[in-house]
Design an enzyme around this catalytic site. Sequence first.
Site, short mmCIF file in Angstrom:
data_model
loop_
_atom_site.label_atom_id
_atom_site.label_comp_id
_atom_site.label_asym_id
_atom_site.label_seq_id
_atom_site.Cartn_x
_atom_site.Cartn_y
_atom_site.Cartn_z
N HIS A 16 0.72 -1.28 -0.04
CA HIS A 16 0.01 0.12 0.04
C HIS A 16 0.91 1.18 -0.05
O HIS A 16 2.18 1.40 0.11
CB HIS A 16 -1.01 0.03 1.22
CG HIS A 16 -0.47 0.29 2.59
ND1 HIS A 16 -1.20 0.37 3.67
CD2 HIS A 16 0.88 0.15 2.96
CE1 HIS A 16 -0.35 0.40 4.72
NE2 HIS A 16 0.97 0.50 4.27
N CYS A 67 5.74 6.03 4.82
CA CYS A 67 4.60 5.75 4.09
C CYS A 67 4.29 6.11 2.91
O CYS A 67 3.06 5.68 2.38
CB CYS A 67 3.29 5.14 5.31
SG CYS A 67 4.01 4.09 6.75
N HIS A 108 5.14 0.10 -0.37
CA HIS A 108 5.57 -0.86 0.48
C HIS A 108 4.69 -1.86 0.83
O HIS A 108 3.45 -1.76 0.83
CB HIS A 108 6.30 -0.31 1.59
CG HIS A 108 5.37 0.45 2.72
ND1 HIS A 108 4.78 1.73 2.39
CD2 HIS A 108 4.80 -0.09 3.62
CE1 HIS A 108 4.08 2.03 3.30
NE2 HIS A 108 3.91 0.74 4.05
N HIS A 127 3.26 -5.32 3.71
CA HIS A 127 3.24 -5.73 4.83
C HIS A 127 2.78 -7.08 4.93
O HIS A 127 1.74 -7.52 3.93
CB HIS A 127 2.34 -5.10 5.63
CG HIS A 127 2.42 -3.56 6.04
ND1 HIS A 127 3.54 -3.41 6.94
CD2 HIS A 127 2.08 -2.53 5.68
CE1 HIS A 127 3.57 -2.05 6.96
NE2 HIS A 127 2.95 -1.40 6.14
N ASP A 142 -4.90 -10.73 -1.07
CA ASP A 142 -3.42 -11.28 -0.84
C ASP A 142 -2.78 -10.94 -1.98
O ASP A 142 -3.03 -11.05 -3.25
CB ASP A 142 -3.97 -12.83 -0.67
CG ASP A 142 -2.35 -13.23 -0.17
OD1 ASP A 142 -1.67 -12.49 0.53
OD2 ASP A 142 -2.03 -14.62 -0.48
N HIS A 143 -1.61 -10.43 -2.05
CA HIS A 143 -0.67 -10.21 -3.03
C HIS A 143 -1.08 -9.20 -3.87
O HIS A 143 -1.20 -9.26 -5.26
CB HIS A 143 -0.03 -11.41 -3.86
CG HIS A 143 0.84 -12.12 -3.33
ND1 HIS A 143 0.43 -12.75 -1.91
CD2 HIS A 143 2.25 -12.40 -3.27
CE1 HIS A 143 1.63 -13.35 -1.30
NE2 HIS A 143 2.53 -13.17 -2.01
N GLU A 192 -0.53 -4.86 11.38
CA GLU A 192 0.19 -4.29 10.24
C GLU A 192 1.72 -5.03 10.16
O GLU A 192 2.33 -5.17 9.50
CB GLU A 192 0.09 -2.97 9.87
CG GLU A 192 0.56 -2.43 8.66
CD GLU A 192 -0.16 -1.05 8.32
OE1 GLU A 192 -0.95 -0.79 7.36
OE2 GLU A 192 0.44 -0.22 9.05
NI NI Z 1 2.46 0.36 5.54
#
Ligand code: NI
Length: 302
Positions: free
Chosen positions: A154, A173, A179, A181, A219-220, A266
């Site tokens: 995100h 961020c 980036h 998580h 996911d992904h 997160e």
């Molecule tokens: Ni983040």
Amino acid sequence: MSEICTISRRVTFAASYRYWLPELSEAENWQRFGIAARAPGSTFTLWVQVRGPVDDHGMVANLSTTIKRTLQREVLQPLHGAYLNDVWPEFANTLPSSEFVAIALWQRLAPCWAAQQIALSHIQLSPDASLVVDYRGQDMEADLTIHTHFSAAHRLSLPSLTLQQNSEIYGKCARPSGHGHNYKLWVTVRGPIHPRTGMVIELNQLRELVDQEIIDHLDHTFLNQDIPAFEAIVPTAENIAIYIRDRLLQPIQELGVQLVKIRLDETDNNSCEVYVDSSMNCADPSPSMSAAIATQPAQPCR
Ligand code: NI
């Protein structure tokens, strides 16, 4: 007037169990209960919480003597190393699911402590890291929490602001390439316990729903670009948790239970919880109770 406190004690026991209903075919048992139809073993973690006034010795009850001895007698002696289906008569009619074991424990522990003016307020039972049951003495109703995870990328930024302004709000961020998580997700549902299966919901049903609606969906992905809802709102942990809650609310209701809470971690240090009933937002912030240790002697249980 005495202050009212809650105190908690943990105990672990290893036991095997089998989910198998003779009125179902072999194929139906395998389909509904999966590996639990094979009589697996688990190391269960049990937290008990009692509530009451702080006495002249500075305690609600002595966790290291009174509570510990009761747990040894009522939990460890009958259950540690046992095959649960054979332990107590009620397990002949109702499967020893974690929900029903929690109730069976409540029915044994609560009267013992009530005789000493100690009020049992909460039992939490977990057979492994992927499942937690919370029972608060409400007849045949319990909360069940499953744990799962997904990975996603995100970027935190508001389109109306410059990079510098976004960086002031979101720090690193806000960097343009985003980036990722490894998100940890807990989904808590509440419902009546079925008198035959001992379950709030059959785990396979809930896991399949969460896999289908959330994991396969998120996911992904790069949340900002791949999930339309996050084109308009910033995919912070709070907004992702709210999105997951809103997406699961109706399908979970259609399974016959109520969604209670979403918890989304997160990172190991950052966690977020949202409730369906917003008045519960301050309730029980941790999935595991914290232990309190008392140091003064008190009356033994028996
Ligand atoms: Ni983040």
